[in-house]
Write a protein that holds these residues in place. Structure first.
Motif, short mmCIF file in Angstrom:
data_model
loop_
_atom_site.label_atom_id
_atom_site.label_comp_id
_atom_site.label_asym_id
_atom_site.label_seq_id
_atom_site.Cartn_x
_atom_site.Cartn_y
_atom_site.Cartn_z
N ILE A 30 96.39 -41.57 36.35
CA ILE A 30 96.52 -43.03 36.38
C ILE A 30 97.07 -43.51 37.72
CG2 ILE A 30 97.84 -44.97 35.42
CD1 ILE A 30 97.63 -43.59 32.69
N LEU A 31 98.07 -42.81 38.24
CA LEU A 31 98.73 -43.27 39.46
C LEU A 31 97.93 -43.04 40.73
CD1 LEU A 31 102.49 -42.36 38.82
CD2 LEU A 31 101.32 -44.53 38.50
N VAL A 32 96.92 -42.16 40.67
CA VAL A 32 96.10 -41.96 41.87
C VAL A 32 94.90 -42.90 41.91
CG1 VAL A 32 96.77 -39.54 42.08
CG2 VAL A 32 94.68 -40.13 40.84
N ILE A 33 94.68 -43.65 40.84
CA ILE A 33 93.53 -44.57 40.80
C ILE A 33 93.54 -45.56 41.98
CG2 ILE A 33 92.45 -46.46 39.50
CD1 ILE A 33 93.14 -44.95 36.95
N PRO A 34 94.68 -46.24 42.27
CA PRO A 34 94.67 -47.18 43.41
C PRO A 34 94.34 -46.52 44.75
CG PRO A 34 96.59 -47.55 42.01
CD PRO A 34 95.97 -46.26 41.57
N ASP A 35 94.66 -45.23 44.88
CA ASP A 35 94.42 -44.55 46.16
C ASP A 35 92.94 -44.39 46.48
OD1 ASP A 35 97.13 -44.33 46.43
OD2 ASP A 35 97.25 -42.27 45.72
N PHE A 36 92.08 -44.46 45.47
CA PHE A 36 90.65 -44.32 45.72
C PHE A 36 90.14 -45.37 46.70
CE2 PHE A 36 90.36 -42.16 41.40
CZ PHE A 36 90.23 -40.90 41.95
N PHE A 39 91.42 -43.89 50.34
CA PHE A 39 91.09 -42.59 50.89
C PHE A 39 89.61 -42.21 50.78
CE2 PHE A 39 95.64 -42.23 49.83
CZ PHE A 39 96.11 -41.97 51.09
N ILE A 40 88.82 -43.02 50.09
CA ILE A 40 87.39 -42.74 50.01
C ILE A 40 86.66 -43.57 51.05
CG2 ILE A 40 85.32 -42.97 48.58
CD1 ILE A 40 86.92 -42.29 46.17
N GLY A 41 85.96 -42.88 51.95
CA GLY A 41 85.22 -43.58 52.98
C GLY A 41 86.08 -43.91 54.19
N ASP A 42 85.53 -44.71 55.05
CA ASP A 42 86.18 -45.09 56.31
C ASP A 42 87.08 -46.29 56.06
OD1 ASP A 42 86.98 -45.62 58.84
OD2 ASP A 42 84.99 -46.01 59.66
N LEU A 43 88.39 -46.12 56.30
CA LEU A 43 89.34 -47.21 56.05
C LEU A 43 89.09 -48.41 56.96
CD1 LEU A 43 91.84 -48.15 54.47
CD2 LEU A 43 93.26 -47.12 56.25
N ARG A 50 90.01 -53.70 50.68
CA ARG A 50 90.37 -52.47 49.97
C ARG A 50 91.86 -52.42 49.68
NH1 ARG A 50 87.26 -47.89 53.40
NH2 ARG A 50 88.20 -46.51 51.86
N LEU A 51 92.67 -52.87 50.62
CA LEU A 51 94.12 -52.90 50.39
C LEU A 51 94.49 -53.93 49.34
CD1 LEU A 51 95.24 -52.53 54.10
CD2 LEU A 51 95.85 -50.98 52.24
N LEU A 52 93.79 -55.05 49.33
CA LEU A 52 94.04 -56.06 48.30
C LEU A 52 93.72 -55.50 46.92
CD1 LEU A 52 94.81 -58.94 47.55
CD2 LEU A 52 92.43 -59.61 47.95
N LEU A 53 92.60 -54.80 46.81
CA LEU A 53 92.22 -54.18 45.54
C LEU A 53 93.25 -53.12 45.13
CD1 LEU A 53 88.36 -53.77 46.00
CD2 LEU A 53 89.53 -55.31 44.41
N GLY A 58 97.13 -51.53 41.38
CA GLY A 58 98.47 -50.98 41.21
C GLY A 58 99.34 -51.88 40.36
N GLY A 59 99.24 -53.18 40.58
CA GLY A 59 100.00 -54.13 39.77
C GLY A 59 99.59 -54.09 38.31
N VAL A 60 98.29 -53.98 38.06
CA VAL A 60 97.79 -53.90 36.68
C VAL A 60 98.30 -52.63 36.00
CG1 VAL A 60 95.72 -53.64 35.26
CG2 VAL A 60 95.75 -55.32 37.10
N ILE A 61 98.24 -51.51 36.72
CA ILE A 61 98.72 -50.24 36.18
C ILE A 61 100.22 -50.32 35.87
CG2 ILE A 61 99.21 -47.83 36.80
CD1 ILE A 61 96.52 -47.82 38.27
N ALA A 62 100.99 -50.93 36.77
CA ALA A 62 102.42 -51.09 36.54
C ALA A 62 102.68 -51.96 35.32
CB ALA A 62 103.09 -51.70 37.78
#
Length: 225
Positions: A30-36, A39-43, A50-53, A58-62
């Motif tokens: 669950i906690l690594v979901i926001p990292d996708f 870390f996937i593709g070219d930042l 992507r950072l907004l998402l 992360g807020g929804v998961i919290a």
């Protein structure tokens, strides 16, 4: 009689440990979901979006973690207690000085951060716009501490309760260190110290709002330094 007095308690504890392991794996996923989104593709492509998402997810998961925890135990918020705030700040100052000065002296090395911190540094080096930098810093200082405290020292702490107080304290602390990817003894010492101190705040104050405050302040100082 042998089965009732010896085997059944062992089987029960083994079942509780297995359930805790499953919960731990689920929390990690669950906690690594926001990292996708990072870390996937070219930042460099759509970094701000992507950072907004990442922040939104992360807020929804919290939030859902908080709702789940609230149904089991009201351990997240209370009216701010000045004594507990003072204790949290005092523990923070002592632990920060130990991590900054004590551990490097103990291990004769300043390389106390694992690949997790290196990934954060890499992301920071790729951010060029002020608003993408702001979104990432917001995640590090606000979203990530809330998520991690709710899930590690909240849900995982409560799920480990049937296995005894020692397991409640040691298991989340060990898992917290492990997920930050330490690769040397010095790095293990750093993250175990951080996780252990956060657990002390959790046990002493009995509320996660103080561990969130501690965690946020720690991450803020790491960004600044």
């Amino acid at each position: 009689m042998l089965i009732k007095n010896i085997l059944l308690p062992i089987i029960k504890k083994a079942k509780e440990l297995f359930e805790l392991i499953l919960v731990t794996i689920l929390i990690f996923v669950i906690l690594v979901i926001p990292d996708f989104f990072l870390f996937i593709g070219d930042l460099n492509q759509y970094a701000g979006i992507r950072l907004l998402l990442t922040d939104i997810v992360g807020g929804v998961i919290a939030y859902f973690g908080y709702r789940y925890l609230f149904k089991r135990s009201d351990v997240v918020f209370e009216r701010p207690n000045s004594r507990k705030v003072g204790i949290t700040i005092a523990i923070f100052i002592i632990s920060w000085l130990f991590i900054i000065y004590g551990l490097p002296a103990l291990f004769e090395s300043n390389q106390l951060t694992g690949s997790n911190q290196q990934a954060i540094d890499k992301i920071l080096n790729h951010l060029t716009s002020w608003w993408s930098l702001l979104l990432f810093n917001f995640n590090i200082v606000v979203i990530a501490p809330i998520m991690e405290e709710i899930y590690y020292r909240g849900i995982m702490f409560e799920e480990a309760k049937p296995l005894g107080r020692a397991m409640q304290i040691l298991w989340p602390t060990l898992v917290f260190a492990l997920v930050h990817s330490p690769s040397t003894l010095a790095q293990w010492a750093t993250y175990l110290t951080a996780g252990g101190v956060l657990m002390i705040v959790r046990v002493v104050t009995k509320k996660l709002q103080y561990t969130i405050m501690f965690h946020s302040l720690h991450n803020l100082l790491v960004l600044l330094t």
